[in-house]
Design a protein around this motif. Structure first.
Motif, PDB file in Angstrom:
ATOM      1  N   PHE A  10       0.821  -1.212   0.000  1.00 10.78           N
ATOM      2  CA  PHE A  10       0.000   0.000   0.000  1.00 10.78           C
ATOM      3  C   PHE A  10       0.858   1.266   0.000  1.00 10.78           C
ATOM      4  CE2 PHE A  10      -2.169   3.281   2.643  1.00 10.78           C
ATOM      5  CZ  PHE A  10      -3.180   3.611   1.761  1.00 10.78           C
ATOM      6  N   VAL A  11       1.958   1.259   0.776  1.00 11.10           N
ATOM      7  CA  VAL A  11       2.810   2.452   0.822  1.00 11.10           C
ATOM      8  C   VAL A  11       3.950   2.399  -0.209  1.00 11.10           C
ATOM      9  CG1 VAL A  11       2.295   2.932   3.249  1.00 11.10           C
ATOM     10  CG2 VAL A  11       4.327   1.566   2.671  1.00 11.10           C
ATOM     11  N   GLY A  12       3.950   1.343  -1.026  1.00 17.15           N
ATOM     12  CA  GLY A  12       4.946   1.268  -2.099  1.00 17.15           C
ATOM     13  C   GLY A  12       6.294   0.715  -1.680  1.00 17.15           C
ATOM     14  N   LEU A  13       6.319  -0.061  -0.578  1.00 17.66           N
ATOM     15  CA  LEU A  13       7.592  -0.595  -0.095  1.00 17.66           C
ATOM     16  C   LEU A  13       7.669  -2.122  -0.173  1.00 17.66           C
ATOM     17  CD1 LEU A  13       8.217   1.608   3.101  1.00 17.66           C
ATOM     18  CD2 LEU A  13       9.371   1.759   0.878  1.00 17.66           C
ATOM     19  N   TYR A  14       6.752  -2.727  -0.915  1.00 13.15           N
ATOM     20  CA  TYR A  14       6.722  -4.189  -0.958  1.00 13.15           C
ATOM     21  C   TYR A  14       8.053  -4.774  -1.463  1.00 13.15           C
ATOM     22  CZ  TYR A  14       5.244  -8.936  -1.900  1.00 13.15           C
ATOM     23  OH  TYR A  14       5.158 -10.295  -1.909  1.00 13.15           O
ATOM     24  N   GLU A  15       8.601  -4.143  -2.507  1.00 11.90           N
ATOM     25  CA  GLU A  15       9.859  -4.648  -3.077  1.00 11.90           C
ATOM     26  C   GLU A  15      11.004  -4.560  -2.067  1.00 11.90           C
ATOM     27  OE1 GLU A  15       9.737  -5.980  -6.023  1.00 11.90           O
ATOM     28  OE2 GLU A  15       7.652  -5.349  -6.332  1.00 11.90           O
ATOM     29  N   LYS A  16      10.865  -3.687  -1.097  1.00 12.54           N
ATOM     30  CA  LYS A  16      11.951  -3.470  -0.135  1.00 12.54           C
ATOM     31  C   LYS A  16      11.691  -4.164   1.196  1.00 12.54           C
ATOM     32  CE  LYS A  16      13.126   0.950  -2.234  1.00 12.54           C
ATOM     33  NZ  LYS A  16      14.253   0.498  -3.063  1.00 12.54           N
ATOM     34  N   SER A  60      15.554   5.423   2.349  1.00 12.05           N
ATOM     35  CA  SER A  60      15.692   6.874   2.391  1.00 12.05           C
ATOM     36  C   SER A  60      14.792   7.394   3.514  1.00 12.05           C
ATOM     37  CB  SER A  60      15.278   7.501   1.059  1.00 12.05           C
ATOM     38  OG  SER A  60      13.865   7.477   0.925  1.00 12.05           O
ATOM     39  N   PHE A  61      15.019   8.635   3.911  1.00 13.54           N
ATOM     40  CA  PHE A  61      14.224   9.216   4.997  1.00 13.54           C
ATOM     41  C   PHE A  61      12.730   9.184   4.659  1.00 13.54           C
ATOM     42  CE2 PHE A  61      12.266  12.871   7.156  1.00 13.54           C
ATOM     43  CZ  PHE A  61      12.544  12.524   8.468  1.00 13.54           C
ATOM     44  N   GLY A  62      12.416   9.531   3.421  1.00 15.38           N
ATOM     45  CA  GLY A  62      11.009   9.537   3.004  1.00 15.38           C
ATOM     46  C   GLY A  62      10.396   8.145   3.054  1.00 15.38           C
ATOM     47  N   GLN A  63      11.188   7.153   2.639  1.00 14.44           N
ATOM     48  CA  GLN A  63      10.693   5.772   2.687  1.00 14.44           C
ATOM     49  C   GLN A  63      10.515   5.317   4.136  1.00 14.44           C
ATOM     50  OE1 GLN A  63      13.846   4.119   0.317  1.00 14.44           O
ATOM     51  NE2 GLN A  63      12.600   4.069  -1.547  1.00 14.44           N
ATOM     52  N   GLN A  64      11.390   5.790   5.014  1.00 25.24           N
ATOM     53  CA  GLN A  64      11.241   5.448   6.431  1.00 25.24           C
ATOM     54  C   GLN A  64       9.937   6.031   6.996  1.00 25.24           C
ATOM     55  OE1 GLN A  64      14.781   6.394   8.707  1.00 25.24           O
ATOM     56  NE2 GLN A  64      16.088   5.165   7.380  1.00 25.24           N
ATOM     57  N   LYS A  65       9.595   7.229   6.529  1.00 22.06           N
ATOM     58  CA  LYS A  65       8.326   7.843   6.947  1.00 22.06           C
ATOM     59  C   LYS A  65       7.137   7.020   6.456  1.00 22.06           C
ATOM     60  CE  LYS A  65       9.117  12.059   8.841  1.00 22.06           C
ATOM     61  NZ  LYS A  65       8.381  12.707   9.927  1.00 22.06           N
ATOM     62  N   LEU A  66       7.260   6.525   5.227  1.00 26.57           N
ATOM     63  CA  LEU A  66       6.192   5.683   4.677  1.00 26.57           C
ATOM     64  C   LEU A  66       6.082   4.384   5.478  1.00 26.57           C
ATOM     65  CD1 LEU A  66       6.818   6.258   0.873  1.00 26.57           C
ATOM     66  CD2 LEU A  66       4.641   6.652   2.037  1.00 26.57           C
TER      67      LEU A  66
END
Ligand code: ADP
Ligand code: MG
Length: 248
Positions: free
Chosen positions: A133-139, A148-154
């Motif tokens: 949902f937040v776009g982090l499935y691949e990670k 990244s900081f933004g991804q950590q927020k997500l």
């Protein structure tokens, strides 16, 4: 009659001689996005901390779903479905994203048996779905600290969603995020509100963001409520312009 989820009446909180919040009254309507703005030091984070039980308030009342919560602990309030995120991210950098998701669940109501079953299939699936949902499935198997900081927020936002909150307070969610990620985050916040029905309260300095998202905005200044209204009303309120918007 309006349907308020959070009702704050006459809340005051001082730190030593500093009156961080003075006689604040406001309501948060169910299913809506409420904005909280104001200059640095105007008491926004203090109010969030008071709502989620991080510290006792000096005076006033805070109701959630009609029940007084101002004497409850952070854990008790979280279990009722009221959660916050922080200005600084609170993730475990050495753990991967999935594990961060799985350990974020203790806020929810659960018994001892559930604790042992934490890594159960449904929980894992929910973690994966929310990461998608937040776009982090691949990670999902990468260390959270490598994002990244933004991804950590997500990730932090997804961790809050794991608890299926009724209401979520977000303290400067876009602060420090790369502009290219901001739109994605805003889109996820709006969808959490419209698709999952989560009531949101957002402290935000980015005026484009908050004016675009909020149904209603409250503006604090010097620990007091300065103005309240729709984004249009707030934008043209001379007191808000003088105290805050003028500087933007
Ligand atoms: P904002 O989030 O709007 O920037 P804060 O709620 O963080 O404002 O701060 C409001 C005021 O309360 C500031 O003057 C700040 O220095 C003071 N304050 C906040 N938290 C504490 C604390 N734990 N101890 C002492 N003073 C505090
Ligand atoms: Mg703050």
């Amino acid at each position: 009659m309006s349907d308020s989820v959070i009702e704050i009446a006459g809340v005051s909180k001082s730190f030593g001689g500093v009156a961080a919040n003075r006689d604040i009254s406001l309501t948060v309507e169910r299913g809506k996005i409420t904005g909280l703005i104001g200059p640095n030091g105007s008491g926004k984070t203090t109010l969030f901390n008071s709502i989620v039980g991080y510290h006792p308030i000096d005076a006033g009342s805070i109701r959630f779903e009609g029940c007084e919560i101002s004497k409850l602990t952070v854990q008790q309030i979280a279990r009722r479905g009221l959660l916050r995120t922080f200005q600084q991210t609170r993730i475990y950098g050495r753990m991967n994203c999935i594990d961060n998701m799985l350990i974020s669940v203790p806020h929810r109501k659960m018994g001892l048996l559930d604790m042992f079953a934490r890594h159960s299939r449904p929980e894992l699936e929910k973690a994966e779905q929310l990461l998608a949902f937040v776009g982090l499935y691949e990670k999902r198997f990468l260390r959270a600290g490598s994002l990244s900081f933004g991804q950590q927020k997500l990730l932090e936002f997804a961790m809050a969603l794991m608890n299926e909150p009724a209401a979520l307070l977000l303290d400067e969610p876009t602060a420090g995020i790369n502009p290219t990620l901001i739109n994605g985050l805003i889109d996820r916040l709006k969808r959490a509100n419209s698709e999952f029905g989560i009531t949101l309260v957002i402290v935000e300095h980015n005026m484009r963001v908050i004016m675009n998202m909020a149904d209603k905005i409250y503006c604090l200044a010097h620990g007091q409520l300065l103005a309240a209204g729709t984004p249009e009303t707030i934008r043209s309120d001379q007191r808000v312009i003088d105290a805050y918007l003028g500087a933007h």
